[in-house]
Design an enzyme around this catalytic site. Structure first.
Site, PDB file in Angstrom:
ATOM      1  N   GLY A  85       0.839  -1.189   0.000  1.00 55.38           N
ATOM      2  CA  GLY A  85       0.000   0.000   0.000  1.00 55.38           C
ATOM      3  C   GLY A  85       0.868   1.230   0.000  1.00 55.38           C
ATOM      4  N   TYR A  86       0.208   2.369  -0.130  1.00 52.69           N
ATOM      5  CA  TYR A  86       0.931   3.626  -0.298  1.00 52.69           C
ATOM      6  C   TYR A  86       0.500   4.652   0.738  1.00 52.69           C
ATOM      7  CZ  TYR A  86       2.730   1.586  -4.472  1.00 52.69           C
ATOM      8  OH  TYR A  86       3.384   0.743  -5.320  1.00 52.69           O
ATOM      9  N   LEU A  87       1.517   5.271   1.356  1.00 54.51           N
ATOM     10  CA  LEU A  87       1.298   6.376   2.274  1.00 54.51           C
ATOM     11  C   LEU A  87       1.300   7.698   1.520  1.00 54.51           C
ATOM     12  CD1 LEU A  87       3.726   5.161   5.072  1.00 54.51           C
ATOM     13  CD2 LEU A  87       1.225   5.017   5.091  1.00 54.51           C
ATOM     14  N   GLU A 123      -3.523   4.081   1.608  1.00 54.07           N
ATOM     15  CA  GLU A 123      -4.653   4.304   0.707  1.00 54.07           C
ATOM     16  C   GLU A 123      -5.193   2.950   0.259  1.00 54.07           C
ATOM     17  OE1 GLU A 123      -3.564   7.038  -2.468  1.00 54.07           O
ATOM     18  OE2 GLU A 123      -2.043   7.914  -1.174  1.00 54.07           O
TER      19      GLU A 123
END
Length: 154
Positions: A28-30, A81
């Site tokens: 996932g992406y911060l 996200e």
């Protein structure tokens, strides 16, 4: 500074399947702004935090750090996200070149891409028979973009 030189291709057919190792990934992406991405990954029994700079051709700055697996899972579940990228990565040796083939599941089901890391952007290699169109410069195939625009919705 870490530098990543990587080319990405679509995979055609099933001939790529065979000997090699495989690992289930959740990532996932911060942050997914164009200038930088910050990725959290749980891969097998390891956790990673990766910061990548803007891509220029096949090259970009990359910094990667091991983190506790429990921290990776907590960040994936609570901070990243959505949707989370889910895939199985197969590592294959083809004529002395290491290929990573990612078979996506979840919201990106049906997408299969192959990546090769190079020492130079113009390094030559023999493409495997199952290699399809190059998508290195197509932002739709960036993992960070697949969370906002999953393959299943194209």
């Amino acid at each position: 500074m870490g530098i990543e030189i990587e080319r990405k291709f679509l995979v055609t057919g099933e001939a790529w399947r065979g000997p090699g190792t495989s690992t289930a990934f959740r990532q996932g992406y911060l942050s997914t702004v164009k200038e930088r991405t910050v990725r959290v990954r749980a891969a097998g029994d390891e956790g990673w935090l990766t910061i990548k700079g803007i891509t220029t051709g096949a090259t970009r700055a990359e910094y990667e750090y091991a983190i506790p697996l429990a921290d990776a899972h907590a960040m994936l579940d609570e901070l990243c996200e959505w949707p989370i990228i889910e895939k199985t990565r197969y590592v294959l040796d083809v004529d002395g070149t290491t290929w990573e083939v990612d078979e996506f599941t979840g919201a990106n089901e049906g997408l299969v891409v192959a990546e090769v890391e190079l020492d130079a952007a113009d390094e030559e290699f023999t493409p495997p028979e199952w290699l399809g169109a190059e998508v290195t410069d197509d932002p739709r195939y960036f993992n960070a973009n697949l969370i906002a625009h999953p393959y299943s919705q194209w």
